[in-house]
Design a protein around this motif. Structure first.
Motif, PDB file in Angstrom:
ATOM      1  N   ASN A  33       0.822  -1.213   0.000  1.00  0.00           N
ATOM      2  CA  ASN A  33       0.000   0.000   0.000  1.00  0.00           C
ATOM      3  C   ASN A  33       0.855   1.262   0.000  1.00  0.00           C
ATOM      4  N   THR A  34       1.942   1.233   0.760  1.00  0.00           N
ATOM      5  CA  THR A  34       2.845   2.390   0.778  1.00  0.00           C
ATOM      6  C   THR A  34       3.472   2.604  -0.585  1.00  0.00           C
ATOM      7  N   ALA A  35       3.879   1.516  -1.225  1.00  0.00           N
ATOM      8  CA  ALA A  35       4.499   1.626  -2.545  1.00  0.00           C
ATOM      9  C   ALA A  35       3.509   2.157  -3.587  1.00  0.00           C
ATOM     10  N   ILE A  36       2.278   1.675  -3.540  1.00  0.00           N
ATOM     11  CA  ILE A  36       1.268   2.136  -4.500  1.00  0.00           C
ATOM     12  C   ILE A  36       1.017   3.637  -4.326  1.00  0.00           C
ATOM     13  N   THR A  37       1.098   4.110  -3.091  1.00  0.00           N
ATOM     14  CA  THR A  37       0.839   5.527  -2.809  1.00  0.00           C
ATOM     15  C   THR A  37       2.020   6.407  -3.171  1.00  0.00           C
ATOM     16  N   ASN A  38       3.235   5.917  -2.933  1.00  0.00           N
ATOM     17  CA  ASN A  38       4.418   6.777  -3.020  1.00  0.00           C
ATOM     18  C   ASN A  38       5.208   6.661  -4.310  1.00  0.00           C
ATOM     19  N   TYR A  39       5.115   5.546  -5.015  1.00  0.00           N
ATOM     20  CA  TYR A  39       6.045   5.306  -6.113  1.00  0.00           C
ATOM     21  C   TYR A  39       5.825   6.305  -7.248  1.00  0.00           C
ATOM     22  N   GLY A  40       6.919   6.887  -7.715  1.00  0.00           N
ATOM     23  CA  GLY A  40       6.840   7.976  -8.694  1.00  0.00           C
ATOM     24  C   GLY A  40       6.229   7.571 -10.017  1.00  0.00           C
ATOM     25  N   THR A  41       6.565   6.387 -10.520  1.00  0.00           N
ATOM     26  CA  THR A  41       6.035   5.952 -11.813  1.00  0.00           C
ATOM     27  C   THR A  41       4.517   5.824 -11.773  1.00  0.00           C
ATOM     28  N   ILE A  42       3.987   5.328 -10.668  1.00  0.00           N
ATOM     29  CA  ILE A  42       2.530   5.204 -10.535  1.00  0.00           C
ATOM     30  C   ILE A  42       1.883   6.580 -10.503  1.00  0.00           C
ATOM     31  N   LYS A  43       2.494   7.509  -9.785  1.00  0.00           N
ATOM     32  CA  LYS A  43       1.958   8.872  -9.752  1.00  0.00           C
ATOM     33  C   LYS A  43       1.945   9.473 -11.159  1.00  0.00           C
ATOM     34  N   ALA A  44       3.030   9.243 -11.897  1.00  0.00           N
ATOM     35  CA  ALA A  44       3.114   9.796 -13.256  1.00  0.00           C
ATOM     36  C   ALA A  44       2.037   9.205 -14.154  1.00  0.00           C
ATOM     37  N   LYS A  45       1.851   7.893 -14.100  1.00  0.00           N
ATOM     38  CA  LYS A  45       0.858   7.265 -14.968  1.00  0.00           C
ATOM     39  C   LYS A  45      -0.558   7.630 -14.556  1.00  0.00           C
ATOM     40  N   ASP A  46      -0.758   7.946 -13.307  1.00  0.00           N
ATOM     41  CA  ASP A  46      -2.063   8.458 -12.868  1.00  0.00           C
ATOM     42  C   ASP A  46      -2.325   9.814 -13.510  1.00  0.00           C
TER      43      ASP A  46
END
Length: 463
Positions: A33-46
């Motif tokens: 859950n922490t990784a899904i919230t914090n990881y930069g690549t996921i934020k970018a693709k969002d």
């Protein structure tokens, strides 16, 4: 605990987790859950998915007519001249006046006011296909986000398991060092009492040094795995106290699903890429057709030049108010068709190129599907092998432990050599290491199968 104390206690836990100055108790689900919230690549693709969503709204509004308002106020001369002209690149002027026999520099103010409606009301489905392209792109980016989250879940889980294994190896090497130190102390005492040769105590010191080096290497590996987990979680902490309860048993659901489905997050993303390209092909084909347009114009115009200026060049006023006041008006409505026939030739290579892109994307989809099937077959094999090793590991540890206990007792009573005891110590250390790896490999194999099937719940529900 009082409320104020509970607040400060919670705040202290949060701060210690954030800065990473002490070990943190961390479950696998918390790590994911922490990784899904914090990881930069996921934020970018969002963000990319949100951008595509806005593009859908923009494409939908292409149905709306163009409505333009224009107003200009000018000052200049109106000398006219008979002859053809073309305002190439907007470099012509719009002076409207009589063709006089000579140049004059009479100047006055003028104004032009326009309201224009322009609506492409029939385009043979071109706008509709543009919306479909935008929708397909949005679905692609949204599924790209979902497959990135899925991949991140797999990566974090693998890093978590690797760190668990590294910590177990560190504990095993620590136990091995403790045994070596005990063995060294015994050898030194016996050598001082003349019961064994002095070389045995030197050999025991060498074994202690070897155990210390092995422990240092294990700690170094543990630090590397902790750092990798921290990077995947978007944190700077490098020390974690992990949940070891689950890894001491084997998961219950191991062999149920054996088929890769089209709902796999990665396959859905690659299929969406094909869908976007196919929609673009359809859109490019619609560019062959004409456009039917409704248009309407309302115009008002003012001028400082009077209606008799052609006969009397003094019939003008330099007053600003006289020039910008609209004294004439016109309106115009109509329906028009524009069809650039050259697009029949120009767009054909573009359509053909996009069709090739679609075919290439389909080949990539097939390749990924094949890789997932191969990965699933490998995961099944690894899972069976890991289970076999898991069942053998306790037997090996028990036998090695008994052998070490026996050799240690015999050595203390002078009934065996140091070499035999050292060999038993090495065998026990190897057996404990194999046991630590065997426990982890079962979970790693299940994770590999979960990744191949595209179903993370198969793994996380067992943890």
């Amino acid at each position: 605990m009082p409320r104020i104390s509970l607040f400060y206690f919670s705040l202290l836990l949060f701060i210690s987790f954030s800065v990473g100055t002490s070990a943190q108790t961390l479950s696998l689900k918390q790590a994911v859950n922490t990784a899904i919230t914090n990881y930069g690549t996921i934020k970018a693709k969002d963000d990319y998915a949100n951008a595509s969503k806005s593009s859908v709204q923009q494409a939908s509004r292409e149905y709306l007519p163009n409505f333009s308002l224009s107003a200009q106020q000018d000052y200049g001369t109106i000398n006219g001249q008979n002859g053809p002209q073309y305002g190439l690149g907007g470099l012509g002027t719009a002076s409207s006046g009589p063709s006089l026999d000579k140049q004059n520099w009479n100047a006055a103010f003028g104004g032009l006011y326009l309201a224009n409606v322009n609506w492409d009301f029939f385009t043979f489905g071109r706008i509709r296909d543009r919306i479909k392209v935008a929708n397909a792109a949005y679905q692609r980016d949204k599924n790209d986000l979902e497959q990135e989250k899925f991949q991140q879940e797999i990566r974090v889980s693998a890093a978590y398991l690797n760190l668990l294994a590294a910590q177990r190896l560190t504990r095993s090497q620590q136990k091995n060092l403790d045994r070596a130190i005990t063995f060294q102390n015994t050898a030194i005492i016996r050598a001082k009492n003349g019961l064994i040769a002095g070389v045995d105590s030197s050999f025991a010191k060498a074994e202690v040094s070897n155990a210390k080096i092995a422990l240092t290497k294990a700690k170094d590996l543990e630090q590397e795995q902790a750092n990798r987990l921290g990077v995947l979680m978007g944190l700077t902490a490098t020390s974690y106290d992990l949940d070891t309860a689950s890894i001491t048993r084997i998961p219950g659901n191991l062999l149920e699903d054996t088929l890769v489905k089209t709902s796999h997050p990665l396959l859905k993303f690659y299929q969406n890429r094909v869908d976007v390209s196919d929609q673009q092909v359809n859109y490019f084909k619609k560019l062959y057709y004409p456009t039917f347009t409704f248009f309407g114009v309302m115009q008002g115009r003012g001028s400082g030049f009077g209606p008799g200026y052609a006969l009397d060049q003094s019939a003008y006023s330099t007053s600003y108010a006289d020039g910008i006041n609209p004294t004439r008006g016109n309106y115009l409505i109509g329906i028009g068709m524009t069809w650039n026939l050259s697009t029949l030739l120009k767009n054909r290579p573009q359509v053909r190129a996009q069709e090739y892109i679609s075919q290439g994307l389909k080949e990539e989809y097939n390749m990924v599907d094949q890789q997932l099937r191969a990965q699933l077959a490998l995961a099944e094999t690894k899972l069976n092998n890991a289970l076999a090793n898991y069942r053998e590991a306790p037997i090996q540890v028990k036998a090695a432990s008994d052998a070490y206990l026996q050799k240690n007792t015999l050595y203390k009573n002078g009934l065996t050599t140091l070499v035999d005891l050292t060999q038993a110590l090495f065998t026990l250390n190897r057996a404990e290491t194999d046991r630590d790896i065997a426990f982890t490999n079962v979970w790693q194999a299940l994770l590999l199968k979960s990744a191949a099937l595209g179903n993370y719940d198969i793994f996380i529900n067992e943890f």
